[in-house]
Structure formats: C-alpha cells, structure tokens
Design a protein around this motif. Structure first.
Motif, PDB file in Angstrom:
ATOM      1  N   ARG A  80       0.817  -1.214   0.000  1.00 15.42           N
ATOM      2  CA  ARG A  80       0.000   0.000   0.000  1.00 15.42           C
ATOM      3  C   ARG A  80       0.848   1.260   0.000  1.00 15.42           C
ATOM      4  O   ARG A  80       0.440   2.294  -0.547  1.00 15.42           O
ATOM      5  CB  ARG A  80      -0.925   0.002   1.224  1.00 15.42           C
ATOM      6  CG  ARG A  80      -2.057  -1.001   1.146  1.00 15.42           C
ATOM      7  CD  ARG A  80      -3.095  -0.737   2.237  1.00 15.42           C
ATOM      8  NE  ARG A  80      -2.539  -0.889   3.570  1.00 15.42           N
ATOM      9  CZ  ARG A  80      -2.561  -2.029   4.253  1.00 15.42           C
ATOM     10  NH1 ARG A  80      -3.103  -3.114   3.727  1.00 15.42           N
ATOM     11  NH2 ARG A  80      -2.051  -2.104   5.467  1.00 15.42           N
ATOM     12  N   GLU A  81       2.014   1.210   0.636  1.00 16.44           N
ATOM     13  CA  GLU A  81       2.853   2.400   0.760  1.00 16.44           C
ATOM     14  C   GLU A  81       3.615   2.713  -0.515  1.00 16.44           C
ATOM     15  O   GLU A  81       4.070   3.850  -0.700  1.00 16.44           O
ATOM     16  CB  GLU A  81       3.830   2.222   1.924  1.00 16.44           C
ATOM     17  CG  GLU A  81       3.133   2.212   3.286  1.00 16.44           C
ATOM     18  CD  GLU A  81       4.092   1.885   4.417  1.00 16.44           C
ATOM     19  OE1 GLU A  81       5.252   1.491   4.104  1.00 16.44           O
ATOM     20  OE2 GLU A  81       3.691   2.021   5.595  1.00 16.44           O
ATOM     21  N   ILE A  82       3.783   1.729  -1.388  1.00 19.66           N
ATOM     22  CA  ILE A  82       4.459   1.984  -2.671  1.00 19.66           C
ATOM     23  C   ILE A  82       3.571   2.884  -3.513  1.00 19.66           C
ATOM     24  O   ILE A  82       2.355   2.773  -3.503  1.00 19.66           O
ATOM     25  CB  ILE A  82       4.744   0.662  -3.406  1.00 19.66           C
ATOM     26  CG1 ILE A  82       5.745  -0.168  -2.589  1.00 19.66           C
ATOM     27  CG2 ILE A  82       5.289   0.919  -4.805  1.00 19.66           C
ATOM     28  CD1 ILE A  82       6.001  -1.533  -3.154  1.00 19.66           C
ATOM     29  N   GLY A  83       4.185   3.786  -4.255  1.00 26.63           N
ATOM     30  CA  GLY A  83       3.428   4.765  -5.040  1.00 26.63           C
ATOM     31  C   GLY A  83       2.652   4.153  -6.185  1.00 26.63           C
ATOM     32  O   GLY A  83       2.525   2.928  -6.312  1.00 26.63           O
ATOM     33  N   HIS A  84       2.149   5.034  -7.042  1.00 25.78           N
ATOM     34  CA  HIS A  84       1.311   4.610  -8.158  1.00 25.78           C
ATOM     35  C   HIS A  84       2.108   3.811  -9.190  1.00 25.78           C
ATOM     36  O   HIS A  84       3.324   3.945  -9.328  1.00 25.78           O
ATOM     37  CB  HIS A  84       0.687   5.823  -8.847  1.00 25.78           C
ATOM     38  CG  HIS A  84      -0.277   6.560  -7.976  1.00 25.78           C
ATOM     39  ND1 HIS A  84      -1.490   6.050  -7.617  1.00 25.78           N
ATOM     40  CD2 HIS A  84      -0.180   7.780  -7.371  1.00 25.78           C
ATOM     41  CE1 HIS A  84      -2.122   6.905  -6.844  1.00 25.78           C
ATOM     42  NE2 HIS A  84      -1.340   7.971  -6.669  1.00 25.78           N
ATOM     43  N   VAL A  85       1.375   2.991  -9.916  1.00 29.59           N
ATOM     44  CA  VAL A  85       1.931   2.244 -11.053  1.00 29.59           C
ATOM     45  C   VAL A  85       1.258   2.763 -12.313  1.00 29.59           C
ATOM     46  O   VAL A  85       0.279   3.508 -12.237  1.00 29.59           O
ATOM     47  CB  VAL A  85       1.680   0.731 -10.883  1.00 29.59           C
ATOM     48  CG1 VAL A  85       2.349   0.224  -9.620  1.00 29.59           C
ATOM     49  CG2 VAL A  85       0.191   0.425 -10.859  1.00 29.59           C
ATOM     50  N   PRO A  86       1.742   2.382 -13.509  1.00 34.86           N
ATOM     51  CA  PRO A  86       1.054   2.805 -14.739  1.00 34.86           C
ATOM     52  C   PRO A  86      -0.432   2.456 -14.693  1.00 34.86           C
ATOM     53  O   PRO A  86      -0.820   1.389 -14.198  1.00 34.86           O
ATOM     54  CB  PRO A  86       1.796   2.026 -15.827  1.00 34.86           C
ATOM     55  CG  PRO A  86       3.171   1.850 -15.275  1.00 34.86           C
ATOM     56  CD  PRO A  86       2.988   1.656 -13.805  1.00 34.86           C
ATOM     57  N   GLU A  87      -1.257   3.337 -15.206  1.00 38.78           N
ATOM     58  CA  GLU A  87      -2.706   3.202 -15.075  1.00 38.78           C
ATOM     59  C   GLU A  87      -3.210   1.880 -15.635  1.00 38.78           C
ATOM     60  O   GLU A  87      -4.107   1.259 -15.060  1.00 38.78           O
ATOM     61  CB  GLU A  87      -3.392   4.379 -15.798  1.00 38.78           C
ATOM     62  CG  GLU A  87      -4.882   4.484 -15.552  1.00 38.78           C
ATOM     63  CD  GLU A  87      -5.215   4.839 -14.115  1.00 38.78           C
ATOM     64  OE1 GLU A  87      -6.306   4.479 -13.654  1.00 38.78           O
ATOM     65  OE2 GLU A  87      -4.361   5.458 -13.454  1.00 38.78           O
TER      66      GLU A  87
END
Length: 663
Positions: A464-471
């Motif tokens: 959950r703490e890892i940032g966004h990934v490609p949409e």
C-alpha cells in the motif's frame, strides 16, 4: 312552535356565517394559478372580483421571467474535469432530495442535458487515448483491447441515474396524489348534490342538520389537494353551482349571503393592507424575491375571496392594483440597476483574466514550482468564481472563453510535465511484483505459521505504501496481489475450520458428560465419583467460543446438583464444595488477577445500582400505603423489589467466587 325553532336556527347560522360560508372560489385558492384564474370562466357573480386585469397579469409574468433570469446564473462547464462533473451531480442530487419541486427538477434536467455531452466527450477522448496506446504497444492491433470505466465515470452514471429516478418518483407521486384528490372531490360533489336535492326547506330541524352537513362538506373540500388541470375547472364550477343551489333552496340564503359579503369585504381589506405594506416597504428597500413571492401569494388569496358589496369592492380592487404597480415598478428599476452591476462585474473579472494570461506560457522543471503555480492559479480562479453576478452577454462570453482557455493551456502543459514521471511508476510496478513473488513463495512452502502471517501483513502494508503504477497495470497488479493474499488466508482459514470441528466434537462430549452427572445426581453420590467427573471434564478439550459460557454454566449446575445429593456432607460443606467447583471453572478459563479485579468492580457497580433501585421502590411503597386504590401499583413494586433482591444475591455470590479465585 315551528317559527320559534326557525328563529333559533337563523340566529345560530348568522353567528357561524362568517366562518362557514366561504365561497367555492375561495376554496380553490391553492389550486388555480395566476394564469388559470385569468383564463378560467367563472360564475357571473364572482368573475369580476377574482379576475385580475390583463395588463397587470402581463406585468406579473414579465417580472417573474425577468426575476428568474437574474437569479439563475449560467455555469461554464467547458473547463470541468470528470471529478468536477461528479461533484456537480452530487449537488444536484442533494438539492432534488432536500427540496423537491417542479422548478428544482426542471433546473436539474437542464443541468443534465448540458453536462452529459461534455462528460461523454471526456470519456471518448480517454478511450481514444487508451486505444492509441494499446495499438502502439501491440503493433497497431486492437485485438484484446478493453476500456474500463474509472471510478469517476461509474459515480457519474450512478448519480445521473439516481437523479432521473428521483424525478420519476416525484412526478409519479404528484400524479398519484392528484388522482386521489380527484376521487375525493368527486365524492364530495356527490354528497353535496344528494344534500341539495333531498333538502326540505319547510322543516327547521332538517334545515339545521343540512347546514351542519354542508359545513362539513365545505371543510373537507378546502383540505382536498390539487387535481389534474383538465378537471380543475369542471370540478370547481360543479361545486360552486351546487353551493348556489344550496343557498337558493332556503329562505335564509340572502341573509347569509349579505353576511358573507361583509365578511369577504373585511378579508379583502386585510389582504389589501398587507399588499400596501409591502408596497410601502419597497419605497425604501429593495424588492427581494421573498417580498415578491409574498405579494403574489397575497394577491392570489385576494382573488379567491368570495364576493363583496359592489361599490366597496371596486374601491378595494383599485387599492390592490395601485400597490402592485408600485411593487413591480420598483422591481423593474432594480433590473435596470442590475445592468450597471453587470458592467462592474465585467471590469473585476477582466482584471483577474489579465493576471491569468501569463500562466498559459509558464514552464519549469521543478515539481514544487508547478505546484506553487497551480495554487496561485486556483486562488485566482476562486476569486473569479467568488465574484457573483452576471456580465454583459456578448463581451462577458468572450472574456470567459479567454479566461478558461488560458487555464486549460496551463494544465495541459502541467500534464505533459508529469507524463515524464511515469518512469517512476514503472519502478513502483517492479517493486509490487517483487512483493507478490514473496507471498507466492510462502504459498509454495505451505507455510501457515503466525510468523508467515505476520510477514504477509507486513507485505500488505508495504504494497500500500508503494506509489502509483502505470494506469493500465493498476487493476491487474492489485488483483494479482489480492488473489495471492486471499489464497494464503483461505488456506489458513481451512486449517482453523478443522480445529473448529474438533471443538464441536468436544462440545458433544461435554454435553454427554453433563447429562451423565445430572442422571447420577441422587442419594448416595460419592466424592470419588465427583473427582472422576472433574477429571473427565478436564480431559475433554476446548469447545466453540460461543458455547463456552453456556456449557460451563450447565456443568456447574450439574456438579452442584450432584454435590447436593451427597448425603454424607453437611450443608456448609456442600456450599463450600460448590463454590470450589465454580472457582475452578473461573481459573480454567485463564482469567488473570487484573481481569478478576475488573470484573469485581463491574459487579459492585451493578450491586450499587440495584441497591439504589430497591431504596426507591421501598420509598414508593410508603407513598402507595397512603393512597387509595393503589393495590395494583403496590403489587408491581413489590414484585420489582423481589426480583432486584434475587439479582443482588446472585451478584454477591459472584463476588464470593471471584475472591476465592484470587487466593
């Protein structure tokens, strides 16, 4: 004798005439609008008094249209994003739920028609962009392409549907209520027709009873609501005609009519004074929407008051017309003044648009600078939005288009900058895949220990703490991670279910043991046998948590019953042995000293409450002893005291058990 009765009836009717003899036109005050009154044919007797002059009605309608134009401010949706549209629909849905009306739903329908195409354009653009990226990644092929709606799109569709449903439900209820009112008014007309046609004017008793029935019908007619407009005029004319026939059938009609006219004149004077007061206020204050609504509502009520003496009626009508002319004249002056305000609004917004223009050419390599500029731009946008009022139509539209165009240019440039940050999202994707591989390794080793469980929980937090990934990978990576975690915890639950089955078997064995103890609880019970029962109970394992208390109570009761059957023991020895059994059960549950102390404090608070209740009950008994016919209340209070005393004894026994367990 008959003449004396008739005289009495006449005096009673005259006393009630002001209250009872409201005309049929007055009963329709809530059903006929300004336009309907102007267009609806009425009986000759009342038409001159309730029909406004054509010139005045036109003035009313013209002013209302102008007022609506002022109070309804257009919104430029061309710059809205999907989240903005969702917020707009949320506001619309809240408005139609909180204050449903025809005007509100018309306004909501206009809003839906305006924003739906714009929202669909955004969705189409997103789909086209996604398709282009897909084809680029798949050598121009569209096979396997699937476009999923995001949360904003789903929310928009849900809100759109909810608003439509609220509108359908509102108008369906209106139609249903109108049909109900139509049936009710039809029944009232039939009742009135039966009364009129069956009346005997020569019988004083019949006149009195008929008048009471007539009064009741009038009251029910007044409280009945609106009906569908095609039936309004027919029902009103039929009812009014029957009212006229009712009065025509009795000799006292003309006396009642004269009293009614005087009452109507007094009522019209009061309404006229109310309108004149509003007109007087308008000379020193602005005519607000509330003032205008009050004047229109009062005028509407005035139109539906019944006939008054002709000469006085003409004079009072002229006063009403003059007062309304003053009110609407002042309203028109305010409209002229609003044009000057529009020029002022245009000048203020022009100065803000000039400050926005440099943002269209802004560029930077710093995230902080982009964010700072965004805050500054949004602050200026808020200033623009906080300036309330209209601008001149043509040049106002041109200025608004330029303002929002510069804002769009800024955000397009910002979007291009953050597009480069997608590289970081690729790194986040790799990190999340690594976490998934760790969970899969635990699954492969079939490690279901608590340490493995803690590891999975830790990995969930890291994920959950890892940032966004490609949409395009967002849903896939989340679904993959969720599946492996679900598989891990499902396997752990399956193992727990096996333990639960063992607990169920233990419960069956303990129930059987309780039944055996209960069966052997008779004269001649032996201490040695009691020890065997305890050993058997301890040898049986855990039971389901929800059954622990019930089976424990049954075991204690069975043991106590067995102890009571042991003839060789004295009463005190039996009590001590029973208490010892209960203490052993408390200790077997593994309650710590702190838990026992906390439980003891809770029990003592309950005891204090019960003791206070007993004191109050006994005080009430002393009061009842001084009262007559209080036997039933006294019995109820005594029953409450007995129950409270039993509860208090049980709590004291629990304190005793806890103290033994603490030793």
């Amino acid at each position: 004798m008959i003449n004396e009765e008739a005289k009495e009836i006449k005096e009673e009717i005259e006393a009630q005439a002001i209250e009872v003899t409201e005309s049929a036109a007055n009963t329709q005050a809530e059903e006929v609008s300004i336009l309907e009154v102007a267009a609806t044919p009425e009986p000759i007797e009342t038409i001159s008094e309730v029909t406004p002059e054509p010139i005045l009605v036109s003035a009313v309608l013209e002013t209302i249209e102008e007022t609506e134009t002022i109070e309804t401010q257009a919104i430029d949706y061309s710059s809205f994003q999907k989240a903005d549209f969702v917020k707009t629909l949320e506001k619309v849905l809240a408005e139609v739920k909180e204050n449903p009306s025809v005007g509100i739903f018309r306004k909501s329908e206009d809003t839906l028609k305006e924003i739906r195409p714009l929202f669909e354009q955004i969705k189409s653009a997103e789909k086209a962009e996604a398709l282009a990226k897909f084809k680029e990644a798949n050598e121009g092929s569209e096979d396997g392409f699937e476009f999923k709606l995001d949360t904003a799109s789903e929310q928009f569709d849900t809100l759109f549907k909810a608003i439509k449903e609220e509108r359908s439900k509102y108008f369906a209820n209106i139609e249903k209520e109108k049909d109900k009112n139509f049936s009710q008014k039809t029944v009232l007309i039939n009742r009135l027709r039966t009364l009129v046609e069956g009346e005997d004017s020569s019988d004083p008793a019949h006149i009195k009873s008929g008048f009471n029935e007539f009064k009741k019908i009038q009251e029910e007619w007044k409280t009945a609501g609106n009906v569908n407009s095609p039936h309004n005029n027919t029902l009103w004319q039929t009812f009014h005609a029957l009212v006229d026939r009712f009065y025509s059938n009795r000799s006292i009609y003309f006396e009642l009519l004269e009293l009614d006219r005087k009452r109507n004149l007094q009522h019209k004077i009061e309404l006229c004074s109310k309108i004149e007061k509003i007109a007087e206020t308008s000379k020193t204050e602005n005519v607000t929407g509330k003032m205008l609504d009050e004047a229109v509502a009062t005028f509407e009520e005035y139109k539906h008051v019944g006939p008054a003496p002709k000469e006085e009626n003409e004079l009072i009508w002229q006063r009403v017309k003059d007062a309304l002319d003053i009110i609407y004249g002042k309203r028109r002056e305010q409209l002229e003044a609003s044009k000057a305000e529009a020029e002022q609004v245009f000048a203020l917004k022009t100065s803000i648009a000039e400050l926005i223009q440099p943002f269209a050419s802004f560029n930077s390599a710093s995230i902080t600078e982009w964010n700072d500029r965004t805050k500054a731009l949004l602050a200026l946008q808020d200033q623009w939005n906080n300036i309330k009022g209209f601008m001149p139509k043509e040049k106002g539209k041109e200025l608004s288009d330029k303002f929002w165009s510069d804002i769009k240019t800024f955000f397009r440039n910002k979007t291009e900058f953050f597009r480069l940050l997608e590289i970081k999202r690729e790194e986040n994707l790799k990190a999340k895949n690594a976490i998934i591989e760790e969970v899969e390794a635990l699954l492969a080793n079939e490690d279901e220990s608590q340490e493995a469980t803690n590891t999975v929980i830790r990995l969930q937090k890291e994920f959950r703490e890892i940032g966004h990934v490609p949409e395009k990978e967002k849903d896939v990576i989340y679904s993959k991670f969720k599946n492996v975690c679900d598989t891990f915890f499902n396997a752990k639950r399956a193992k727990n279910q096996t333990l639960e089955k063992e607990f169920e078997a233990n419960l069956v064995n303990k129930i059987a043991l309780c039944e055996q103890i209960e069966k052997e609880a008779s004269e001649g019970a032996e201490t040695a046998r009691l020890a065997e029962f305890k050993a058997q109970w301890s040898a049986i394992g855990f039971v389901p948590k929800k059954e622990m208390q019930n089976i424990g109570k049954r075991y204690i009761n069975a043991i106590n019953k067995y102890v009571s059957a042991m003839a060789k023991l004295s009463g005190r020895e039996r009590e001590q042995l029973s208490l010892q059994n209960e203490v052993e059960m408390v200790r077997a549950h593994g309650e710590s000293p702190k838990d026992l102390i906390r439980k003891e404090n809770d029990i003592r608070r309950k005891m204090q409450t019960i003791e206070n209740d007993i004191a109050v009950y006994r005080n009430n008994l002393e009061f009842f002893a001084k009262s007559k016919n209080a036997d039933k209340l006294r019995q109820d209070v005594e029953a409450k005291i007995q129950k409270a005393a039993k509860d208090l004894a049980d709590l004291k026994h629990q304190i005793k058990i806890i103290r033994e367990a603490e030793r």
